[in-house]
Design a protein around this motif. Structure first.
Motif, mmCIF file in Angstrom:
data_model
loop_
_atom_site.group_PDB
_atom_site.id
_atom_site.type_symbol
_atom_site.label_atom_id
_atom_site.label_comp_id
_atom_site.label_asym_id
_atom_site.label_seq_id
_atom_site.Cartn_x
_atom_site.Cartn_y
_atom_site.Cartn_z
ATOM 1 N N SER A 1 0.824 -1.213 0.000
ATOM 2 C CA SER A 1 0.000 0.000 0.000
ATOM 3 C C SER A 1 0.857 1.261 0.000
ATOM 4 N N ARG A 2 2.068 1.171 0.509
ATOM 5 C CA ARG A 2 2.950 2.349 0.546
ATOM 6 C C ARG A 2 3.396 2.757 -0.858
ATOM 7 N N PHE A 3 3.363 1.812 -1.810
ATOM 8 C CA PHE A 3 3.726 2.115 -3.201
ATOM 9 C C PHE A 3 2.513 2.539 -4.026
ATOM 10 N N ASN A 4 1.359 2.590 -3.375
ATOM 11 C CA ASN A 4 0.130 2.988 -4.066
ATOM 12 C C ASN A 4 0.036 4.510 -4.067
ATOM 13 N N LEU A 5 0.442 5.127 -5.162
ATOM 14 C CA LEU A 5 0.413 6.587 -5.280
ATOM 15 C C LEU A 5 -0.869 7.062 -5.942
ATOM 16 N N ALA A 6 -1.838 6.143 -6.078
ATOM 17 C CA ALA A 6 -3.151 6.513 -6.603
ATOM 18 C C ALA A 6 -4.087 6.937 -5.482
ATOM 19 N N ARG B 1 -1.008 11.027 -12.286
ATOM 20 C CA ARG B 1 -1.040 11.754 -11.013
ATOM 21 C C ARG B 1 -0.317 10.989 -9.913
ATOM 22 N N VAL B 2 0.314 11.761 -9.024
ATOM 23 C CA VAL B 2 0.938 11.209 -7.828
ATOM 24 C C VAL B 2 0.336 11.885 -6.605
ATOM 25 N N VAL B 3 -0.086 11.083 -5.627
ATOM 26 C CA VAL B 3 -0.552 11.580 -4.331
ATOM 27 C C VAL B 3 0.539 11.298 -3.307
ATOM 28 N N VAL B 4 1.084 12.352 -2.719
ATOM 29 C CA VAL B 4 2.116 12.200 -1.696
ATOM 30 C C VAL B 4 1.428 12.197 -0.329
ATOM 31 N N ARG B 5 1.621 11.114 0.407
ATOM 32 C CA ARG B 5 1.005 10.965 1.726
ATOM 33 C C ARG B 5 2.089 10.840 2.795
ATOM 34 N N ASN B 6 1.649 10.895 4.021
ATOM 35 C CA ASN B 6 2.553 10.698 5.149
ATOM 36 C C ASN B 6 3.244 9.339 5.018
ATOM 37 N N GLY B 7 4.570 9.338 5.012
ATOM 38 C CA GLY B 7 5.324 8.100 4.850
ATOM 39 C C GLY B 7 5.998 7.978 3.500
ATOM 40 N N PHE B 8 5.624 8.849 2.547
ATOM 41 C CA PHE B 8 6.289 8.832 1.245
ATOM 42 C C PHE B 8 7.449 9.820 1.301
ATOM 43 N N THR B 9 8.654 9.313 1.407
ATOM 44 C CA THR B 9 9.837 10.123 1.682
ATOM 45 C C THR B 9 10.538 10.554 0.398
ATOM 46 N N ASN B 10 11.499 11.453 0.551
ATOM 47 C CA ASN B 10 12.326 11.866 -0.591
ATOM 48 C C ASN B 10 13.090 10.681 -1.159
#
Length: 544
Positions: A141-146, A501-510
């Motif tokens: 789920s952490r790789f789910n940028l949708a 599209r990319v959704v950046v959420r808490n936990g998606f780091t640089n």
């Protein structure tokens, strides 16, 4: 008897029996119940260290209950070895089937039950492994940028959720403190959104923003109907004005509650609803205008202040007083913290209700939304029901009824654990990652940014020029490492435009963002080496 016990435990260890399976086996429990009075528990403790070492490789902390269960297992071995029913070849050897190594057990040697409930059950850890292994195919789920939904929470929050899975949020009389936490969240959000009287306004938790939007739309319809009845006018043709970029829940509302859709299509390079055109679509049958603080398609905020001004001018010209509902599914939990100067909430008197998703940028796992009305009078009393069959008379305001209290408890945890400063630093970190990632992606040759992450931490892009591959192809290629980066068509009247599209959420780091960029470059190189490729014209699988 001691020799029999030691033999049983040697065999137990060699066959890799899982203790949870063994002690929950029906035959074992039955034997223990019948013979418990004939076993000295102190003898079980004598054999415990060697058993633990043999089975798990280390002596671990043991409580009295655990010792009792070990005694139960050992006693069962002795009794079952002399029970002819256990060895009946027609029934099979129940104990042996439980003792088999995990992936040699009969339940895992054939297909999983799919279309009918099986006649017999299976040990709990076997069922766990069967389901767990199937879910591996879902990916991370952490790789789910949708998705906009939260995919990480602190262990303490997860523990609180586990503590309250069994509580029904609707049972406010039975769980008064849980109901109190819900009301605290409502008042905190009312204060965050500048309600004139946050301590006394009304609101509720919901399953998500979709239910909250339904309630917001119903409140607009009921308010409009009451006004029209007082004027002696017909109430059979209500309409709602909204952009074509609104989330699908609003189209469900229109269909389910028989409200005419007055849609404002996107035009040209405008990817959010134009306020002037929205105001022009209103008439005396308009129950309200929906505006979106954070478009699902691009992450852009709509200009709520400009819409309010356009409706003010409409009222001056025509006398029509049209309310606004703000769909802040994402933005209502972002703007107050990292864009505090933005005018969009109850500071605008025309804004009568706001919804948000606690499970998006409210940072709770999926399953909670919120709606708050500007003042209690903005919610028609006919939409509040009182029920007395749960142990006491209580009001209920929801479309859904029973639901777990755990997400509400987790929301309260986040609000007091993080505070405004905590939400600010988390959302600012997400925005920093989004802006930096968007900038680097925009510098790649084929792409043109439509948004850059400066509203929501979300950005979208298109292909600059037609080529031998499409964004659908890129989305498909990115799945090779687990990335889910959606490609889709924009709504009317820009269905010609395909974006990603990319959704950046808490936990998606640089660091993760850099990995994504490297994978995109790798696939661009692959496309460059495939000049004969034909672009995919459509895609499936993303409906956010």
């Amino acid at each position: 008897m001691g020799g029999e016990v030691e033999y049983g435990f040697d065999l137990f260890a060699r066959n890799g029996v899982l203790l949870d399976d063994f002690i929950n086996d029906h035959a074992v429990l039955k034997v223990f119940e019948a013979t418990a009075g004939h076993w000295d528990q102190s003898r079980a403790a004598m054999f415990l260290p060697s058993f633990i070492v043999a089975s798990y490789g280390a002596f671990y902390h043991v409580r009295r209950l655990f010792i009792e269960r070990i005694a139960m297992v050992r006693l069962s071995w002795i009794v079952m070895s002399h029970d002819p029913a256990i060895h009946d070849p027609k029934r099979g050897h129940e104990l042996t089937r439980v003792m088999r190594p995990m992936y040699a057990r009969k339940w895992l040697l054939g297909p999983a039950p799919r279309h009918a409930i099986p006649e017999d059950g299976m040990p709990p850890s076997t069922a766990y492994h069967l389901i767990h292994d199937e879910l591996i195919f879902d990916g991370s789920s952490r790789f789910n940028l949708a998705t906009f939904c939260s995919t990480w929470m602190e262990p303490e929050a997860q523990r609180l959720m586990s503590d309250t899975f069994d509580k029904n949020m609707i049972d406010k009389d039975e769980y008064p403190q849980t109901a109190e936490l819900e009301m605290r969240c409502v008042h905190m959000l009312a204060d965050l959104w500048h309600s004139p009287d946050p301590a006394n306004t009304i609101g509720t938790s919901t399953i998500g923003s979709s239910e909250a939007c339904m309630l917001g739309g119903l409140a607009l319809k009921w308010r409009w109907r009451e006004k029209m009845k007082k004027l002696g006018k017909p109430v059979d043709r209500p309409n709602l004005v909204l952009g074509t970029n609104t989330q699908v829940c609003w189209h469900k509302f229109l269909r389910y509650w028989d409200v005419e859709e007055r849609s404002v299509p996107l035009e040209g390079n405008q990817y959010v609803t134009d306020p002037e055109r929205a105001a022009a679509a209103c008439d005396e049958n308009t129950i309200g205008v929906v505006t979106v603080l954070g478009s699902t398609f691009t992450g852009d905020y709509e200009d709520v202040s400009a819409l309010s001004a356009a409706l003010d001018q409409l009222q001056e010209r025509t006398g029509l007083d049209i309310p606004i509902h703000v769909d802040g599914a994402s933005g209502a939990f972002v703007a107050p913290f990292i864009q505090p100067g933005l005018l969009w909430d109850f500071q605008l008197p025309r804004v009568k209700s706001i919804n948000t998703s606690g499970h998006k940028y409210g940072l709770v796992y999926p399953g909670v939304g919120w709606i708050v009305w500007r003042e209690a009078s903005d919610l028609h009393p006919d939409l509040i029901f009182n029920v007395d069959y749960l142990g006491g008379s209580m009001p209920t305001l929801a479309i859904n009824f029973s639901r777990p209290a755990s997400q509400v408890v987790a929301q309260y945890y986040n609000l007091i654990r993080l505070g405004k400063s905590g939400y600010r630093v988390i959302h600012q970190a997400c925005q920093d990652v989004a802006v930096n990632l968007a900038r680097q992606l925009g510098e790649m040759g084929p792409f043109e940014l439509l948004s850059d992450g400066r509203d929501l931490p979300v950005f979208a892009w298109r292909l600059k020029d037609a080529t031998h591959w499409s964004l659908y192809d890129l989305a498909d290629r990115l799945r090779d490492r687990g990335w889910q980066v959606p490609a889709y068509r924009m709504p009317a009247n820009r269905q010609d435009l395909v974006v990603q599209r990319v959704v950046v959420r808490n936990g998606f780091t640089n660091d993760l963002a850099d990995m994504l960029l490297r994978d995109i470059r790798r696939h661009l190189d692959w496309f460059a080496g495939q000049p004969g490729l034909k672009p995919t014209g459509d895609g499936a699988g993303f409906h956010h």
